[in-house]
Design a protein around this motif. Structure first.
Motif, PDB file in Angstrom:
ATOM      1  N   PRO A  13     -37.957 -18.131  -9.447  1.00  0.00           N
ATOM      2  CA  PRO A  13     -37.748 -18.364 -10.877  1.00  0.00           C
ATOM      3  C   PRO A  13     -38.659 -17.510 -11.738  1.00  0.00           C
ATOM      4  CG  PRO A  13     -38.218 -20.414  -9.706  1.00  0.00           C
ATOM      5  CD  PRO A  13     -38.401 -19.307  -8.736  1.00  0.00           C
ATOM      6  N   ARG A  14     -38.062 -16.950 -12.790  1.00  0.00           N
ATOM      7  CA  ARG A  14     -38.859 -16.258 -13.802  1.00  0.00           C
ATOM      8  C   ARG A  14     -39.210 -17.329 -14.826  1.00  0.00           C
ATOM      9  NH1 ARG A  14     -39.473 -14.091 -18.346  1.00  0.00           N
ATOM     10  NH2 ARG A  14     -37.501 -14.541 -19.328  1.00  0.00           N
ATOM     11  N   ALA A  52     -25.144 -21.986 -12.698  1.00  0.00           N
ATOM     12  CA  ALA A  52     -26.569 -21.948 -12.404  1.00  0.00           C
ATOM     13  C   ALA A  52     -26.814 -22.693 -11.101  1.00  0.00           C
ATOM     14  CB  ALA A  52     -27.368 -22.570 -13.551  1.00  0.00           C
ATOM     15  N   VAL A  53     -27.955 -22.459 -10.522  1.00  0.00           N
ATOM     16  CA  VAL A  53     -28.340 -23.153  -9.292  1.00  0.00           C
ATOM     17  C   VAL A  53     -29.572 -23.998  -9.575  1.00  0.00           C
ATOM     18  CG1 VAL A  53     -27.359 -21.442  -7.721  1.00  0.00           C
ATOM     19  CG2 VAL A  53     -29.714 -21.200  -8.471  1.00  0.00           C
ATOM     20  N   SER A  54     -29.679 -25.104  -8.849  1.00  0.00           N
ATOM     21  CA  SER A  54     -30.851 -25.967  -8.953  1.00  0.00           C
ATOM     22  C   SER A  54     -31.810 -25.626  -7.827  1.00  0.00           C
ATOM     23  CB  SER A  54     -30.444 -27.440  -8.847  1.00  0.00           C
ATOM     24  OG  SER A  54     -29.690 -27.832  -9.970  1.00  0.00           O
ATOM     25  N   VAL A  55     -33.058 -25.348  -8.188  1.00  0.00           N
ATOM     26  CA  VAL A  55     -34.112 -25.084  -7.213  1.00  0.00           C
ATOM     27  C   VAL A  55     -35.147 -26.194  -7.395  1.00  0.00           C
ATOM     28  CG1 VAL A  55     -35.874 -23.449  -6.443  1.00  0.00           C
ATOM     29  CG2 VAL A  55     -33.661 -22.604  -7.275  1.00  0.00           C
ATOM     30  N   PHE A  56     -35.210 -27.077  -6.411  1.00  0.00           N
ATOM     31  CA  PHE A  56     -36.031 -28.272  -6.536  1.00  0.00           C
ATOM     32  C   PHE A  56     -37.494 -28.014  -6.238  1.00  0.00           C
ATOM     33  CE2 PHE A  56     -31.918 -30.157  -6.552  1.00  0.00           C
ATOM     34  CZ  PHE A  56     -32.072 -31.241  -7.387  1.00  0.00           C
ATOM     35  N   TRP A  62     -37.754 -34.925  -7.372  1.00  0.00           N
ATOM     36  CA  TRP A  62     -36.558 -35.255  -8.144  1.00  0.00           C
ATOM     37  C   TRP A  62     -36.311 -34.247  -9.275  1.00  0.00           C
ATOM     38  CZ3 TRP A  62     -38.695 -35.752 -12.836  1.00  0.00           C
ATOM     39  CH2 TRP A  62     -39.950 -36.330 -12.952  1.00  0.00           C
ATOM     40  N   LEU A  63     -37.168 -33.254  -9.429  1.00  0.00           N
ATOM     41  CA  LEU A  63     -37.074 -32.291 -10.524  1.00  0.00           C
ATOM     42  C   LEU A  63     -36.750 -30.892 -10.005  1.00  0.00           C
ATOM     43  CD1 LEU A  63     -37.447 -31.628 -13.553  1.00  0.00           C
ATOM     44  CD2 LEU A  63     -39.874 -31.279 -13.060  1.00  0.00           C
ATOM     45  N   ALA A  64     -35.834 -30.215 -10.705  1.00  0.00           N
ATOM     46  CA  ALA A  64     -35.465 -28.848 -10.324  1.00  0.00           C
ATOM     47  C   ALA A  64     -35.337 -27.988 -11.564  1.00  0.00           C
ATOM     48  CB  ALA A  64     -34.125 -28.847  -9.590  1.00  0.00           C
ATOM     49  N   TYR A  65     -35.624 -26.702 -11.379  1.00  0.00           N
ATOM     50  CA  TYR A  65     -35.252 -25.709 -12.383  1.00  0.00           C
ATOM     51  C   TYR A  65     -33.759 -25.460 -12.237  1.00  0.00           C
ATOM     52  CZ  TYR A  65     -40.130 -24.101 -12.842  1.00  0.00           C
ATOM     53  OH  TYR A  65     -41.469 -24.010 -13.070  1.00  0.00           O
ATOM     54  N   ARG A  66     -33.071 -25.194 -13.334  1.00  0.00           N
ATOM     55  CA  ARG A  66     -31.719 -24.644 -13.288  1.00  0.00           C
ATOM     56  C   ARG A  66     -31.903 -23.157 -13.549  1.00  0.00           C
ATOM     57  NH1 ARG A  66     -27.501 -26.486 -11.138  1.00  0.00           N
ATOM     58  NH2 ARG A  66     -26.123 -25.844 -12.791  1.00  0.00           N
ATOM     59  N   LEU A  67     -31.450 -22.316 -12.622  1.00  0.00           N
ATOM     60  CA  LEU A  67     -31.667 -20.882 -12.707  1.00  0.00           C
ATOM     61  C   LEU A  67     -30.360 -20.129 -12.821  1.00  0.00           C
ATOM     62  CD1 LEU A  67     -34.280 -20.275  -9.851  1.00  0.00           C
ATOM     63  CD2 LEU A  67     -34.714 -20.640 -12.266  1.00  0.00           C
ATOM     64  N   ASP A  68     -30.374 -19.094 -13.651  1.00  0.00           N
ATOM     65  CA  ASP A  68     -29.284 -18.120 -13.663  1.00  0.00           C
ATOM     66  C   ASP A  68     -29.400 -17.375 -12.337  1.00  0.00           C
ATOM     67  OD1 ASP A  68     -28.087 -15.487 -13.879  1.00  0.00           O
ATOM     68  OD2 ASP A  68     -27.878 -15.880 -16.023  1.00  0.00           O
ATOM     69  N   PHE A  77     -33.203 -27.767 -16.754  1.00  0.00           N
ATOM     70  CA  PHE A  77     -33.798 -28.624 -15.737  1.00  0.00           C
ATOM     71  C   PHE A  77     -32.749 -29.580 -15.208  1.00  0.00           C
ATOM     72  CE2 PHE A  77     -37.448 -27.420 -18.321  1.00  0.00           C
ATOM     73  CZ  PHE A  77     -38.339 -27.013 -17.343  1.00  0.00           C
ATOM     74  N   HIS A  78     -32.920 -29.982 -13.980  1.00  0.00           N
ATOM     75  CA  HIS A  78     -32.041 -30.927 -13.302  1.00  0.00           C
ATOM     76  C   HIS A  78     -32.935 -32.053 -12.800  1.00  0.00           C
ATOM     77  CE1 HIS A  78     -28.816 -31.363  -9.860  1.00  0.00           C
ATOM     78  NE2 HIS A  78     -29.069 -32.507 -10.465  1.00  0.00           N
ATOM     79  N   ILE A  79     -32.621 -33.286 -13.184  1.00  0.00           N
ATOM     80  CA  ILE A  79     -33.433 -34.434 -12.784  1.00  0.00           C
ATOM     81  C   ILE A  79     -32.561 -35.386 -11.973  1.00  0.00           C
ATOM     82  CG2 ILE A  79     -34.795 -36.402 -13.565  1.00  0.00           C
ATOM     83  CD1 ILE A  79     -35.345 -34.855 -16.157  1.00  0.00           C
ATOM     84  N   LEU A  80     -32.941 -35.610 -10.720  1.00  0.00           N
ATOM     85  CA  LEU A  80     -32.284 -36.610  -9.877  1.00  0.00           C
ATOM     86  C   LEU A  80     -32.944 -37.961 -10.118  1.00  0.00           C
ATOM     87  CD1 LEU A  80     -32.082 -34.769  -6.427  1.00  0.00           C
ATOM     88  CD2 LEU A  80     -30.267 -35.037  -8.116  1.00  0.00           C
TER      89      LEU A  80
END
Length: 134
Positions: A13-14, A52-56, A62-68, A77-80
Motif C-alpha cells: 500500500p502507498r 479494489a482489493v482488501s489487504v488486512f 478486522w481492519l483492511a486497507y482498500r487498495l486500487d 477501509f474495510h472493517i469486518l
C-alpha cells in the motif's frame, strides 16, 4: 490445481501522509456502506468507486486497507465484524454508523456492549490525536 499452484499477489500500500489523507478526505466525497448480514463496513473515497482489493492488517485483524490494484493507492477501509468487534475495541468507530444508515437500535445495542474502560480509552485516543495534530 494444488494450493502451491495458486497465483500469489503482493500488495504494498502507498499509504498517504496524515496531511495528504486529510486533504484527500476534505475534497473527496466519502461513502460509508454497511452489509448487515456480514457485519461489514466499507469506507470509500475517490468516487466513482473502482474495483479494489482488501489487504488486512495483522492487528487489528478486522481492519483492511482498500487498495486500487493498479496504483496500490489507499482508496478506503474495510472493517469486518463492525458492530460485534470493531466498535467494542474502538467505540469512536460508532460515528460511522449514521452515514452508513445503520438502524439506531443496532447502534444503541452495540454502544451498550462496549466495555466501560474502552469509552475512556477512546476519549484518550481522540485527545492524543488532537494533541499530535497541533
Amino acid at each position: 490445481m494444488a494450493v502451491n499452484d495458486w497465483l500469489a499477489f503482493e500488495y504494498h500500500p502507498r499509504i498517504p501522509s496524515p496531511e495528504e489523507l486529510a486533504e484527500r478526505l476534505r475534497v473527496s466525497r466519502i461513502t460509508v456502506t454497511y452489509n448487515p448480514l456480514a457485519d461489514e463496513l466499507l469506507v470509500l473515497w475517490d468516487l466513482p468507486a473502482k474495483p479494489a482489493v482488501s489487504v488486512f492488517f495483522d492487528d487489528p485483524d478486522w481492519l483492511a486497507y482498500r487498495l486500487d490494484p493498479d496504483t496500490h493507492d489507499v482508496v478506503g477501509f474495510h472493517i469486518l465484524d463492525y458492530l460485534h468487534r470493531a466498535v467494542r475495541e474502538y467505540p469512536e468507530l460508532l460515528e460511522l454508523a449514521e452515514p452508513a444508515e445503520i438502524p439506531a437500535e443496532l447502534v444503541e445495542r452495540a454502544y451498550q456492549n462496549v466495555p466501560e474502560e474502552e469509552h475512556a480509552r477512546a476519549a484518550v485516543r481522540v485527545l492524543a490525536c488532537l494533541a499530535a495534530s497541533s
